[in-house]
Scaffold this active site. Structure first.
Site, PDB file in Angstrom:
ATOM      1  N   TYR A 172       0.937  -1.022   0.108  1.00 25.09           N
ATOM      2  CA  TYR A 172      -0.036  -0.144   0.024  1.00 25.09           C
ATOM      3  C   TYR A 172       0.877   1.196   0.097  1.00 25.09           C
ATOM      4  O   TYR A 172       0.593   2.096  -0.793  1.00 25.09           O
ATOM      5  CB  TYR A 172      -0.848  -0.025   1.241  1.00 25.09           C
ATOM      6  CG  TYR A 172      -1.865   1.115   1.425  1.00 25.09           C
ATOM      7  CD1 TYR A 172      -2.915   1.220   0.451  1.00 25.09           C
ATOM      8  CD2 TYR A 172      -1.696   1.982   2.239  1.00 25.09           C
ATOM      9  CE1 TYR A 172      -3.808   2.272   0.489  1.00 25.09           C
ATOM     10  CE2 TYR A 172      -2.611   2.991   2.588  1.00 25.09           C
ATOM     11  CZ  TYR A 172      -3.762   2.988   1.612  1.00 25.09           C
ATOM     12  OH  TYR A 172      -4.651   4.343   1.627  1.00 25.09           O
TER      13      TYR A 172
ATOM     14  N   THR B 124     -13.761   6.143   6.749  1.00 24.97           N
ATOM     15  CA  THR B 124     -14.103   5.669   5.311  1.00 24.97           C
ATOM     16  C   THR B 124     -14.326   4.262   5.329  1.00 24.97           C
ATOM     17  O   THR B 124     -14.005   3.581   6.281  1.00 24.97           O
ATOM     18  CB  THR B 124     -12.905   6.028   4.208  1.00 24.97           C
ATOM     19  OG1 THR B 124     -11.752   5.224   4.490  1.00 24.97           O
ATOM     20  CG2 THR B 124     -12.705   7.720   4.453  1.00 24.97           C
TER      21      THR B 124
END
Length: 279
Positions: free
Chosen positions: A147, A182
Site C-alpha cells: 500500500y 472511510t
C-alpha cells in the site's frame, strides 16, 4: 460558478462524502464506480449527477468515461483520483500477484484516468487534478509495504505532474488523509489480507489483522468534513500543491521531517567527504 467534478470511487467511503459535498455546493458531478448503479444507490437520483461504470485499471474504459462526461456536461473542471484499495500485510507474505494488483489499482488506475482527462483540461486551458494518497504515501508503516509503495509512487508522480501541466492553467493537489472513517478497512472490499503465510510472521500477522479490524469505523477523522474541505480547496484561485488532512498525519509528517533533518545534519560531513573523493 458550477464546475464539473469527475470523482472515481464515488459509490462508497470518501468518494460518497466528496460527491455529496460537491453536489451540495451546486457543482455537477460525474461519479464513477465499477458498477454505476452503486453510485446512484449511494447518492440518489440527481439532475447534476452522471453515474458511470468504470474500472480504473482499464485505460479504454477511462477514455470512454471522460468522453461521456464531456458529452453530458461539456467539460471536466476537477478530477479527483479517489478510488483505491488496501493490500495489507508484511512484504514477504504479500504474493507477487497481490503486489502487482495493488499497483494496478492505486497507481496505474489514477494514471489511466488522468491520461483520459488531461486532454480535456488542456483544451480548456484550465482544470484541477486532485489525487488522494495517504499518510502512508509519505510515512512507511508496518503491514503496509504494498500500500505504501503504491501511495509513494502517486506522490512522486503528482509532484512531477505539476510542472507538466502548470503552463496550461491546470492545478494539482496531493491530499494525504490520516485515519478517517472511510471504508478502506472493510474486509474483502477495500482491505485484502496476504495470501502467503510464513511462520516467522504468523503471530504478528494475526495480531495486526485483528487490530486493523477493530479500527474499522472507529477512526477519528470525519470524511464529510474532509469532503467539504476539498470543495473549498478546489474553489481557491491558487490551490495548495499538498493538503495534509488530519492531526494524526500532520504530527507524523512533522516527526518525519525532523528525523530527515537530523539525519542530514549527522551525515553532512560524511557526504561532503564522499563528494570530494568522487570529484
Amino acid at each position: 460558478m458550477s464546475d464539473v467534478w469527475f470523482i472515481t470511487g464515488a459509490a462508497r467511503g470518501m468518494g460518497v462524502d466528496l460527491a455529496k459535498a460537491a453536489l451540495d455546493a451546486g457543482h455537477r458531478v460525474v461519479g464513477t464506480a465499477r458498477d454505476a448503479s452503486n453510485v446512484t444507490a449511494a447518492l440518489g437520483e440527481h439532475k447534476n449527477l452522471l453515474a458511470l461504470s468504470l474500472d480504473i485499471t482499464d485505460a479504454a474504459a477511462s477514455a470512454a468515461a471522460a468522453e461521456a462526461a464531456v458529452e453530458r456536461f461539456g467539460s471536466i473542471d476537477v478530477l479527483v483520483n479517489n478510488a483505491g484499495n488496501f493490500y495489507a500485510g508484511y512484504f514477504e507474505e504479500i504474493s507477487d500477484e497481490q503486489f502487482r494488483a495493488q499497483m494496478e489499482t492505486n497507481f496505474f488506475g489514477p494514471l489511466n484516468v488522468t491520461r483520459a482527462v488531461l486532454p480535456v483540461m488542456r483544451k480548456q486551458r484550465s482544470g484541477h487534478v486532485i489525487t488522494i494518497t495517504s499518510a502512508a504515501g509519505i510515512i512507511g508503516q508496518e503491514f503496509c509495504a504494498a500500500y505504501a509503495a503504491s501511495k509513494f509512487a502517486l506522490e512522486g508522480w503528482m509532484e512531477s505532474l505539476q510542472y507538466d501541466v502548470q503552463p496550461y492553467g491546470i492545478h494539482t493537489t496531493i491530499v494525504e488523509p490520516g485515519f478517517f472513517r472511510t471504508e478502506l478497512l472493510v474486509e474483502g472490499a477495500s482491505s485484502i489480507w496476504p495470501e502467503l503465510s510464513i511462520d516467522d510472521y504468523a503471530e504478528r500477522t494475526t495480531q495486526t489483522i485483528a487490530a486493523w479490524k477493530s479500527m474499522n469505523g472507529q477512526q477519528g477523522g470525519d470524511p464529510a468534513k474532509l469532503g467539504a474541505a476539498l470543495v473549498t480547496i478546489a474553489d481557491l484561485e491558487t490551490p495548495p500543491l499538498r493538503f495534509v488532512a488530519g492531526a494524526d498525519v500532520v504530527a507524523g509528517v512533522e516527526h518525519k521531517a525532523q528525523l530527515l533533518l537530523d539525519q542530514v545534519a549527522a551525515h553532512r560531513d560524511l557526504s561532503s567527504a564522499m563528494a570530494l573523493e568522487n570529484a
